[in-house]
Design a protein around this motif. Structure first.
Motif, PDB file in Angstrom:
ATOM      1  N   UNK A   1      -6.713  -2.892  14.599  1.00  0.00           N
ATOM      2  CA  UNK A   1      -6.795  -4.215  13.960  1.00  0.00           C
ATOM      3  C   UNK A   1      -7.347  -4.106  12.539  1.00  0.00           C
ATOM      4  N   UNK A   2      -8.001  -2.957  12.245  1.00  0.00           N
ATOM      5  CA  UNK A   2      -8.454  -2.703  10.868  1.00  0.00           C
ATOM      6  C   UNK A   2      -7.963  -1.323  10.465  1.00  0.00           C
TER       7      UNK A   2
ATOM      8  N   UNK B   1      -6.832   0.973   7.926  1.00  0.00           N
ATOM      9  CA  UNK B   1      -6.790   1.244   6.483  1.00  0.00           C
ATOM     10  C   UNK B   1      -6.506  -0.022   5.684  1.00  0.00           C
ATOM     11  N   UNK B   2      -7.197  -1.094   6.048  1.00  0.00           N
ATOM     12  CA  UNK B   2      -7.079  -2.335   5.292  1.00  0.00           C
ATOM     13  C   UNK B   2      -5.991  -3.281   5.772  1.00  0.00           C
ATOM     14  N   UNK B   3      -5.282  -2.908   6.832  1.00  0.00           N
ATOM     15  CA  UNK B   3      -4.251  -3.804   7.364  1.00  0.00           C
ATOM     16  C   UNK B   3      -4.423  -3.958   8.866  1.00  0.00           C
ATOM     17  N   UNK B   4      -3.968  -5.093   9.373  1.00  0.00           N
ATOM     18  CA  UNK B   4      -3.958  -5.300  10.816  1.00  0.00           C
ATOM     19  C   UNK B   4      -2.668  -4.691  11.365  1.00  0.00           C
ATOM     20  N   UNK B   5      -2.813  -3.655  12.171  1.00  0.00           N
ATOM     21  CA  UNK B   5      -1.643  -2.987  12.756  1.00  0.00           C
ATOM     22  C   UNK B   5      -1.740  -3.022  14.284  1.00  0.00           C
ATOM     23  N   UNK B   6      -2.360  -4.108  14.792  1.00  0.00           N
ATOM     24  CA  UNK B   6      -2.637  -4.140  16.234  1.00  0.00           C
ATOM     25  C   UNK B   6      -1.358  -4.178  17.067  1.00  0.00           C
ATOM     26  N   UNK B   7      -1.461  -3.577  18.246  1.00  0.00           N
ATOM     27  CA  UNK B   7      -0.357  -3.495  19.201  1.00  0.00           C
ATOM     28  C   UNK B   7      -0.766  -4.213  20.485  1.00  0.00           C
TER      29      UNK B   7
ATOM     30  N   UNK C   1       0.815  -1.208   0.000  1.00  0.00           N
ATOM     31  CA  UNK C   1       0.000   0.000   0.000  1.00  0.00           C
ATOM     32  C   UNK C   1       0.851   1.261   0.000  1.00  0.00           C
TER      33      UNK C   1
ATOM     34  N   UNK D   1       2.628   8.275  -6.056  1.00  0.00           N
ATOM     35  CA  UNK D   1       1.710   7.152  -5.866  1.00  0.00           C
ATOM     36  C   UNK D   1       0.453   7.514  -5.076  1.00  0.00           C
TER      37      UNK D   1
ATOM     38  N   UNK E   1      -4.020 -10.282   7.539  1.00  0.00           N
ATOM     39  CA  UNK E   1      -4.117  -9.613   6.235  1.00  0.00           C
ATOM     40  C   UNK E   1      -4.144 -10.604   5.073  1.00  0.00           C
TER      41      UNK E   1
ATOM     42  N   UNK F   1      -0.496 -10.015  12.771  1.00  0.00           N
ATOM     43  CA  UNK F   1      -0.944  -8.983  11.824  1.00  0.00           C
ATOM     44  C   UNK F   1      -1.020  -9.506  10.403  1.00  0.00           C
TER      45      UNK F   1
ATOM     46  N   UNK G   1       6.335   3.721  12.344  1.00  0.00           N
ATOM     47  CA  UNK G   1       7.095   3.968  11.119  1.00  0.00           C
ATOM     48  C   UNK G   1       7.454   2.659  10.416  1.00  0.00           C
ATOM     49  N   UNK G   2       6.823   1.550  10.799  1.00  0.00           N
ATOM     50  CA  UNK G   2       7.102   0.278  10.137  1.00  0.00           C
ATOM     51  C   UNK G   2       6.576   0.272   8.706  1.00  0.00           C
ATOM     52  N   UNK G   3       5.333   0.701   8.525  1.00  0.00           N
ATOM     53  CA  UNK G   3       4.706   0.596   7.207  1.00  0.00           C
ATOM     54  C   UNK G   3       4.594   1.940   6.487  1.00  0.00           C
ATOM     55  N   UNK G   4       4.647   3.027   7.250  1.00  0.00           N
ATOM     56  CA  UNK G   4       4.587   4.368   6.649  1.00  0.00           C
ATOM     57  C   UNK G   4       5.420   5.292   7.532  1.00  0.00           C
TER      58      UNK G   4
ATOM     59  N   UNK H   1       6.624   1.571   1.166  1.00  0.00           N
ATOM     60  CA  UNK H   1       7.786   1.726   2.053  1.00  0.00           C
ATOM     61  C   UNK H   1       8.630   0.444   2.001  1.00  0.00           C
TER      62      UNK H   1
ATOM     63  N   UNK I   1       7.056   1.970  16.335  1.00  0.00           N
ATOM     64  CA  UNK I   1       5.880   1.216  15.898  1.00  0.00           C
ATOM     65  C   UNK I   1       5.175   1.857  14.702  1.00  0.00           C
TER      66      UNK I   1
END
Lengths: 140, 179
Positions: B89-90, B92-98, A84, B153, A117, A113, B65-68, A87, B63
């Motif tokens: 857990x939801x 923006x379409x991904x599970x980012x739970x802590x 998405x 993008x 997904x 996680x 800055x892993x995906x963005x 990165x 935490x």
């Protein structure tokens, strides 16, 4: 009095220093052993992990839009890319990234996680072990 | 003499009243603003300013800055962060739970450093959906061709043009549009 103070300070610093270390630091083999013990508990007839099964699991979609390899690429020793955000994702194979699978909490967090997904459920210990068995066979 | 003193006193009362009215007006204005009161103590708007003046939180930085890039807390009001952090857990379409402990610590950091000038009575989940963002990135500011550039993008890819976005610094001088 002064000495007492120093001892107290030292004690506080020592505890602080210890807690700054990662909670669990382990080798990839230890991570694998922990997953194996989970697998035995989960399934009494468990025999072994399979790298071939892990590779196929890694590269196949499981009903959702993404597979593991969507972000980690078909070569887990290479730099990955978030589907998405684009990165960079550091390589997943331990041969290319020594940090991988050495932190129990991190392993648990990311399997939870990413399985959600990719499969919309948690992964079984068998699936996790198969994938790790595959990843340790990947050479740089 | 007595009369003069009384005049002065009266003047003082009127003056104080005026200040009082002005202060409560300012207060009311402040109350209309969205966000946390404690961060409004900061002088000037914090939105888009770099994070160096803020006590950085290591868990937030690691935490988020892993995906963005770790979008800085001052880009959204406190209520937005509360909503985002209660639905990880939801995400923006991904599970980012802590873990609960991580979530609590990061939420506290986000809320106490949230935007201090949020005027709209809204708490959006996406930074790019805010009217402030849209206004700053309207077609006169950013040509439609820029958004189509594969190096950009998505509008959420701040770092494509804001070279110091990962530091929370969106100063115009640091903008480099990719070619």
């Amino acid at each position: 009095m002064l000495r007492k103070f120093h001892l107290a300070t030292l004690a506080i610093l020592a505890v602080g220093g210890l807690s700054a270390l990662p909670a669990w630091s382990q080798t990839v083999n230890e991570t694998m052993a922990a997953i194996k013990s989970d697998a035995k508990q989960d399934n009494p007839s468990f025999t072994e992990f399979s790298a071939a099964r892990g590779e196929s699991f890694f590269k196949t979609k499981h009903g959702s839009e993404w597979s593991c390899s969507t972000c980690h690429t078909d070569n887990p020793a290479a730099l990955g890319k978030h589907a998405k955000t684009s990165k960079d994702i550091q390589p997943l194979a331990p041969a290319a990234n020594a940090e991988r699978f050495t932190d129990e909490a991190k392993v648990a967090k990311w399997f939870k996680r990413n399985c959600k997904d990719v499969l919309d459920r948690v992964c079984t210990p068998q699936e996790k072990g198969d994938v790790l068995a595959y990843l340790v066979t990947v050479r740089k | 003499m007595f009369k003069y003193q009384k005049f002065l006193q009266r003047g003082l009362v009127v003056g104080l009243l005026a200040v009082g009215v002005a202060m409560s007006a300012a207060q009311a204005d402040d109350d209309e603003e969205y966000g946390e009161r404690q961060s409004s103590k900061m002088i000037g708007e914090n939105r888009g300013r770099d994070m160096y003046g803020v006590q950085m939180n290591a868990k937030f930085k690691a935490e988020c800055s892993n995906c963005h890039i770790a979008y800085t807390p001052n880009l959204l009001p406190a209520e937005s962060w509360r909503k985002i952090m209660s639905g990880l857990d939801k995400h923006f379409g991904s599970d980012a739970s802590l873990t609960d402990a991580e979530n609590k610590e990061i939420t506290a950091f986000l809320v106490s450093n949230a935007s201090n000038r949020w005027k709209a009575p809204t708490s959006p989940l996406r930074i790019t959906e805010t009217s402030w963002f849209k206004q700053k990135h309207n077609s006169r500011e950013v040509s439609p061709a820029v958004w189509k550039n594969p190096k950009v993008k998505s509008p959420s890819n701040c770092g494509a043009c804001h070279t110091r976005a990962d530091k929370g610094d969106f100063n115009e001088d640091d903008i480099r549009m990719p070619r």
